[in-house]
Structures are given as structure tokens and as C-alpha cells.
Design a protein around this motif. Structure first.
Motif, PDB file in Angstrom:
ATOM      1  N   ARG A   1     -13.010 -43.171  -6.418  1.00  0.00           N
ATOM      2  CA  ARG A   1     -13.385 -42.198  -7.323  1.00  0.00           C
ATOM      3  C   ARG A   1     -14.057 -42.701  -8.478  1.00  0.00           C
ATOM      4  N   GLU A   2     -13.541 -43.867  -8.618  1.00  0.00           N
ATOM      5  CA  GLU A   2     -14.267 -44.463 -10.151  1.00  0.00           C
ATOM      6  C   GLU A   2     -15.715 -45.100  -9.765  1.00  0.00           C
ATOM      7  N   GLU A   3     -15.892 -45.252  -8.597  1.00  0.00           N
ATOM      8  CA  GLU A   3     -17.475 -45.739  -7.891  1.00  0.00           C
ATOM      9  C   GLU A   3     -18.286 -44.571  -8.311  1.00  0.00           C
ATOM     10  N   LEU A   4     -17.968 -43.436  -8.148  1.00  0.00           N
ATOM     11  CA  LEU A   4     -18.852 -42.066  -8.222  1.00  0.00           C
ATOM     12  C   LEU A   4     -18.919 -41.506  -9.639  1.00  0.00           C
ATOM     13  N   PHE A   5     -20.013 -40.837  -9.545  1.00  0.00           N
ATOM     14  CA  PHE A   5     -20.503 -40.222 -11.162  1.00  0.00           C
ATOM     15  C   PHE A   5     -20.935 -38.842 -10.684  1.00  0.00           C
TER      16      PHE A   5
ATOM     17  N   LEU B   1     -13.371 -30.860 -24.532  1.00  0.00           N
ATOM     18  CA  LEU B   1     -13.405 -31.721 -23.148  1.00  0.00           C
ATOM     19  C   LEU B   1     -13.252 -33.046 -23.100  1.00  0.00           C
ATOM     20  N   TYR B   2     -14.407 -33.607 -23.768  1.00  0.00           N
ATOM     21  CA  TYR B   2     -14.874 -35.022 -23.990  1.00  0.00           C
ATOM     22  C   TYR B   2     -13.476 -35.621 -24.489  1.00  0.00           C
ATOM     23  N   LYS B   3     -13.117 -35.095 -25.807  1.00  0.00           N
ATOM     24  CA  LYS B   3     -12.162 -35.710 -26.790  1.00  0.00           C
ATOM     25  C   LYS B   3     -10.836 -35.713 -25.795  1.00  0.00           C
ATOM     26  N   ASP B   4     -10.653 -34.800 -25.030  1.00  0.00           N
ATOM     27  CA  ASP B   4      -9.313 -34.755 -24.222  1.00  0.00           C
ATOM     28  C   ASP B   4      -9.420 -35.472 -22.551  1.00  0.00           C
ATOM     29  N   GLY B   5     -10.440 -36.023 -22.812  1.00  0.00           N
ATOM     30  CA  GLY B   5     -10.504 -37.068 -21.625  1.00  0.00           C
ATOM     31  C   GLY B   5     -10.828 -36.308 -20.185  1.00  0.00           C
ATOM     32  N   LYS B   6     -11.190 -35.024 -20.398  1.00  0.00           N
ATOM     33  CA  LYS B   6     -11.493 -34.430 -19.085  1.00  0.00           C
ATOM     34  C   LYS B   6     -13.083 -34.586 -18.244  1.00  0.00           C
ATOM     35  N   VAL B   7     -13.801 -34.888 -19.463  1.00  0.00           N
ATOM     36  CA  VAL B   7     -15.087 -35.528 -18.802  1.00  0.00           C
ATOM     37  C   VAL B   7     -15.442 -36.898 -19.622  1.00  0.00           C
ATOM     38  N   LYS B   8     -16.144 -37.760 -19.004  1.00  0.00           N
ATOM     39  CA  LYS B   8     -16.403 -39.129 -19.549  1.00  0.00           C
ATOM     40  C   LYS B   8     -17.485 -38.998 -20.465  1.00  0.00           C
ATOM     41  N   ALA B   9     -18.602 -38.027 -20.310  1.00  0.00           N
ATOM     42  CA  ALA B   9     -19.670 -37.842 -21.263  1.00  0.00           C
ATOM     43  C   ALA B   9     -20.284 -36.563 -21.024  1.00  0.00           C
TER      44      ALA B   9
ATOM     45  N   ARG C   1     -13.127 -26.161  -8.187  1.00  0.00           N
ATOM     46  CA  ARG C   1     -14.134 -26.117  -6.754  1.00  0.00           C
ATOM     47  C   ARG C   1     -14.469 -27.475  -6.495  1.00  0.00           C
ATOM     48  N   LEU C   2     -14.484 -28.533  -7.349  1.00  0.00           N
ATOM     49  CA  LEU C   2     -14.837 -29.844  -6.845  1.00  0.00           C
ATOM     50  C   LEU C   2     -13.730 -30.497  -6.414  1.00  0.00           C
ATOM     51  N   GLY C   3     -12.510 -30.040  -6.687  1.00  0.00           N
ATOM     52  CA  GLY C   3     -11.369 -30.682  -6.458  1.00  0.00           C
ATOM     53  C   GLY C   3     -11.358 -32.006  -6.980  1.00  0.00           C
ATOM     54  N   LEU C   4     -11.434 -32.126  -8.168  1.00  0.00           N
ATOM     55  CA  LEU C   4     -11.690 -33.321  -9.116  1.00  0.00           C
ATOM     56  C   LEU C   4     -10.471 -33.087 -10.306  1.00  0.00           C
ATOM     57  N   ASP C   5     -10.232 -34.312 -10.808  1.00  0.00           N
ATOM     58  CA  ASP C   5      -9.350 -34.206 -12.013  1.00  0.00           C
ATOM     59  C   ASP C   5     -10.327 -34.400 -13.330  1.00  0.00           C
ATOM     60  N   TYR C   6     -11.397 -34.938 -13.163  1.00  0.00           N
ATOM     61  CA  TYR C   6     -12.308 -35.202 -14.268  1.00  0.00           C
ATOM     62  C   TYR C   6     -13.829 -35.042 -13.706  1.00  0.00           C
TER      63      TYR C   6
END
Length: 274
Positions: A65-69, A125-133, A94-99
Motif C-alpha cells: 500500500r505504501e508504494e501506491l498513491f 481529514l488531513y489533520k486527522d491523518g485520513k488523507v496524506k495531502a 468503496r475503495l476498500g482503503l484505510d486512507y
């Protein structure tokens, strides 16, 4: 693969794979092929109605997962603070992802005047760490200025229509000044008209490349993030095969002359579809 560094230090592949107008069931094999070829960045959106299909391809992949964007977007009908938070959770499911790596506002729809509240939800969402950017799509300078004045986090990306007939030089200069990356949707231009231009076909012949490869290479050297779309396996492969040649300064100068400020999509201030 070439990477760019966004304004928060996050690395993003400069060449990604878009799935706009790809039906859900076709998105799964298309994304699987893209990942096999070497793409690591996948761009989808709630309104494309193919987040499930993208999610199936991601689940079947053995790429860490860490290699995907992964990028997705909040649609116009889901704008507003609380609505956006709910819409994000639904996209994640729907994406089946954690972030997700990048979450974008799809259009400013200034007529409804909700994009500032929407962006504040993205900041949460960004401050809560659910999105990286976080970032935006289809924002003109005046929309960006408002976010810069009223919000805390500078958008990492502004994804807009951009191709040799619509080079977006003024918007691009503003984005560069504020450390916002310009990302090109419809990079080959809807309808493909620009692919047949003599300048493009001439450069393609010179490098034994296709017109599409020349335009994707132009985007990379123009310092755009670029997300071509295809469902044809050979084209998916061809669009990725752009790292073994470079356009000369003369080629880039010729390409610069092609600008006509010609849009195929809506002007952002006129987009009011919910």
C-alpha cells in the motif's frame, strides 16, 4: 518512475493513471494492467462511479500500500463541511482503503459558495491523518486566492484541464508561486485533435514515438503532474513508455506555440451541476 515532492513533503508519481469515463467493471482490469505496467498513482472520483472497480484491482494487487498513491474527489452534490466528511468515508469504503493519498474538491461551483467549508472538511481529514495531502480541481486564481486567505493548509495540487491547446500558463505561474502543483486532466485533449497537429506528429517521427507519448513527455518537462486514461492494454503500456527520451529546448518552444486557450470541458465559474 519520476516523482514530484508536494508542498508538505509527500512524494507523488508525476505520471499517473486516470479512470474518468471508465465504467466500474472495466476499471478493474484497466487498473490491474496499469499497475502491472508500472503505474503507482491511480486517479478516480466519486462521480466516476468506479471507485469499487478501482478498489477491486487494488485488493487483488500484491503491491505494498505504501508504494501506491490513490487520489479521489468529493463531488459537487456532497459539498459542505458535514457532507464532505460523509462523502469521504463512503469513498474510502468503496475503495476498500484505510486512507487515501490525495483528496480533492472536484469543482469550485462558486454559485453555491460551499467550497471554503468543503475545504475546511478536507483540512480536518488531513489533520486527522485520513488523507496524506489535500487539494482542488478546476480552481481558477480567484478561487485559490480565497482558500489561501480563509483556510490554513495550502492546497498541494490543482487538477485542471491542460494540454498543448490549453497550456494554462497564467494559472500555472500562480500555482508555482504558491507551491501548488498543477495536475493535468484530459492531457491528450478530449477528442484527440491535438494529436494530429503537424508539430506533434513531426516531433513524434523524430523520436520514433507516438504523438500521445510526445504530449505526455511535454507535460512531464512542462512540470505538470499528468494522468492519461485508457482501457486499451497496449495504450496503457504506450502512455507509460515515456522515460527513455527527452524533448529538446527547440521542441518545447515549438510546443509552446500551440497554445490556443481552447477548452473542451466547462469553464470552472460556469460549472454548476450538482
Amino acid at each position: 518512475m519520476q516523482y514530484v515532492t508536494l508542498n508538505n513533503g509527500l512524494k507523488m508519481p508525476q505520471l499517473g493513471f486516470g479512470v474518468w469515463q471508465v465504467p466500474d467493471e472495466e476499471a478493474t482490469p484497466a487498473v490491474a494492467k496499469a499497475l502491472e505496467v508500472g503505474y503507482r498513482s491511480i486517479d478516480t472520483a466519486k462521480v466516476y462511479q468506479n471507485e469499487n472497480g478501482v478498489g477491486r484491482a487494488l485488493a487483488a494487487s500484491d503491491i505494498p500500500r505504501e508504494e501506491l498513491f490513490i487520489t479521489t474527489k468529493v463531488w459537487n452534490s456532497d459539498q459542505g463541511y458535514e457532507n464532505t466528511l460523509k462523502a469521504f468515508d463512503a469513498s474510502l469504503e468503496r475503495l476498500g482503503l484505510d486512507y487515501v493519498d490525495l483528496y480533492l474538491i472536484h469543482w469550485p461551483t462558486p454559485e453555491f459558495d460551499e467550497y471554503v467549508d468543503t475545504y475546511k472538511a478536507l483540512e480536518k481529514l488531513y489533520k486527522d491523518g485520513k488523507v496524506k495531502a489535500i487539494g482542488v480541481c478546476n480552481f481558477n486564481v480567484e478561487h485559490l486566492e480565497r482558500l489561501l486567505n480563509e483556510c490554513d493548509v495550502v492546497p498541494a495540487v490543482n487538477q485542471v484541464e491542460c494540454h498543448p491547446y490549453l497550456q494554462q500558463s497564467e494559472l500555472k505561474a500562480f500555482c508555482k508561486e504558491h507551491d501548488i502543483y498543477l495536475e493535468a486532466w484530459s492531457p491528450l485533449m478530449q477528442g484527440g485533435e491535438v494529436l494530429n497537429h503537424d508539430v506533434v506528429t513531426g516531433i513524434a517521427q523524430k523520436y520514433s514515438k507516438t504523438p500521445a507519448q510526445v504530449i505526455i513527455r511535454w507535460h512531464l518537462q512542462y512540470e505538470n503532474i499528468v494522468i492519461p486514461k485508457s482501457v486499451t492494454p497496449s495504450r496503457i503500456e504506450e502512455n507509460f513508455n515515456v522515460f527513455d527520451f527527452e524533448l529538446s529546448k527547440e521542441d518545447m518552444a515549438e510546443m509552446a506555440k500551440l497554445n490556443r486557450n481552447q477548452r473542451k470541458g466547462p469553464e470552472p465559474n460556469e460549472m454548476n451541476v450538482r
